[in-house]
Design an enzyme around this catalytic site. Sequence first.
Site, mmCIF file in Angstrom:
data_model
loop_
_atom_site.group_PDB
_atom_site.id
_atom_site.type_symbol
_atom_site.label_atom_id
_atom_site.label_comp_id
_atom_site.label_asym_id
_atom_site.label_seq_id
_atom_site.Cartn_x
_atom_site.Cartn_y
_atom_site.Cartn_z
ATOM 1 N N GLY A 156 -5.967 0.351 -4.222
ATOM 2 C CA GLY A 156 -6.974 0.261 -5.284
ATOM 3 C C GLY A 156 -7.993 -0.835 -4.984
ATOM 4 C CG ASP A 157 -6.486 -4.658 -4.774
ATOM 5 O OD1 ASP A 157 -6.713 -4.401 -5.977
ATOM 6 O OD2 ASP A 157 -5.419 -5.149 -4.369
HETATM 7 N N1 LIG Z 1 -0.926 8.721 -1.039
HETATM 8 C C1 LIG Z 1 -2.237 8.587 -0.773
HETATM 9 N N2 LIG Z 1 -2.839 9.408 0.113
HETATM 10 C C2 LIG Z 1 -4.153 9.298 0.380
HETATM 11 N N3 LIG Z 1 -4.958 8.413 -0.214
HETATM 12 C C3 LIG Z 1 -4.431 7.553 -1.111
HETATM 13 C C4 LIG Z 1 -3.026 7.580 -1.428
HETATM 14 N N4 LIG Z 1 -2.773 6.613 -2.335
HETATM 15 C C5 LIG Z 1 -3.967 6.009 -2.579
HETATM 16 N N5 LIG Z 1 -4.960 6.572 -1.840
HETATM 17 C C6 LIG Z 1 -6.399 6.242 -1.879
HETATM 18 O O1 LIG Z 1 -6.580 4.942 -2.430
HETATM 19 C C7 LIG Z 1 -7.247 5.034 -3.706
HETATM 20 C C8 LIG Z 1 -6.687 4.016 -4.678
HETATM 21 O O2 LIG Z 1 -5.304 4.230 -4.839
HETATM 22 P P1 LIG Z 1 -4.531 4.097 -6.235
HETATM 23 O O3 LIG Z 1 -5.074 5.057 -7.214
HETATM 24 O O4 LIG Z 1 -3.078 4.186 -5.902
HETATM 25 O O5 LIG Z 1 -4.931 2.620 -6.677
HETATM 26 P P2 LIG Z 1 -4.161 1.554 -7.588
HETATM 27 O O6 LIG Z 1 -3.125 2.250 -8.404
HETATM 28 O O7 LIG Z 1 -5.168 0.764 -8.315
HETATM 29 O O8 LIG Z 1 -3.488 0.642 -6.449
HETATM 30 P P3 LIG Z 1 -3.261 -0.966 -6.366
HETATM 31 O O9 LIG Z 1 -3.572 -1.546 -7.716
HETATM 32 O O10 LIG Z 1 -1.827 -1.112 -5.959
HETATM 33 O O11 LIG Z 1 -4.160 -1.468 -5.286
HETATM 34 C C9 LIG Z 1 -7.067 6.479 -4.158
HETATM 35 O O12 LIG Z 1 -8.077 6.888 -5.047
HETATM 36 C C10 LIG Z 1 -7.101 7.221 -2.815
HETATM 37 O O13 LIG Z 1 -8.442 7.424 -2.376
HETATM 38 MG MG LIG Z 2 -4.931 -1.187 -9.163
#
Ligand SMILES: Nc1ncnc2c1ncn2[C@@H]1O[C@H](COP(=O)(O)OP(=O)(O)OP(=O)(O)O)[C@@H](O)[C@H]1O
Ligand SMILES: [Mg+2]
Length: 297
Positions: free
Chosen positions: A250-251
């Site tokens: 996400g970051d």
């Molecule tokens: N399993 C995956 N396969 C491919 N791309 C992914 C995957 N997981 C995350 N991503 C990419 O990374 C982006 C951000 O991931 P996610 O939605 O998990 O963020 P988050 O929950 O805020 O994570 P964090 O807060 O731990 O950094 C997604 O929109 C996607 O583009």
């Molecule tokens: Mg996040």
Amino acid sequence: MIYTLTFNPAIDYVMRIGELNLGETNRSESEEIHFGGKGINVSTILANLGLETVALGFIAGFTGEELNRAVTERGIHTDFIRLSNGNTRINIKLKSEIETEINTQGPAITEKDIAKLYKKLEKIQNGDTLVLAGSVPGTLPQNIYEDIMSKLNGRDIRFVVDATGELLTNVLKYHPFLVKPNRAELEEICGRKLDTDAKLTEAAKELQKQGAVNVLVSLGGDGVLLIDEFGRTHRRQAIPGRVVNTVGSGDSMVAGFLAGVKRNYEYALELGIAAGSATAFASGLASKEEIMALCQK
Ligand SMILES: Nc1ncnc2c1ncn2[C@@H]1O[C@H](COP(=O)(O)OP(=O)(O)OP(=O)(O)O)[C@@H](O)[C@H]1O
Ligand SMILES: [Mg+2]
């Protein structure tokens, strides 16, 4: 300049252990040390992509000095406030058949230290970006993001807020340039399940109505949804690949988006997805080469 703020940076001590036996002496098979915190992660990806960035926040003790050194080595400018007591925290991650984490408290931040932070924030100029990412330590006033934005209100600063619950909803009235909830965080805010694109779009538009300029909803392996400042909805799928470790995806997406938005929203999304996925496919945060390889796909 893009500033990031990390209240409680951390050193992650990751140990791989074949079998973990509580109450006994265990031996780890390998160890890794990672320096981070959400704001620092954003700065790291920005620096990897060749952008100038300043990491702000609080450090303490010898672990804080080492974190500062390691972060500087990444090509990030740092302007941390040194706390007079304690040490920057070390979080323990035990990886055996199952994963166990022990997250530590971190040093105390006093009112005087907060005053020093506000002094540093004075340096932020028109046209700069300030990224407020992650939770606020329980010992600090929970309206501090709001306070920061209200103090800097009136200047032409782009605020990015990646936080949960009231921390996020309370700042919408200051028109943050970007908010980036994931699906679970958006569900928590609006208090209902968002299991279709139509429901996600509706909820994201509510955040925009409350003041956010751009709402980026990251959906892990399901990709991303953006409501841009013109009210246009963009929906992209994630890039397929072998997932190694999604921590920091996400970051990374926030950083990629900010790096790309100078061109346009299409490119911001492309670079955001590439950075998020590249980090998911890497053991730590992705390099420029890893991100650009996915961006070309
Ligand atoms: N399993 C995956 N396969 C491919 N791309 C992914 C995957 N997981 C995350 N991503 C990419 O990374 C982006 C951000 O991931 P996610 O939605 O998990 O963020 P988050 O929950 O805020 O994570 P964090 O807060 O731990 O950094 C997604 O929109 C996607 O583009
Ligand atoms: Mg996040």
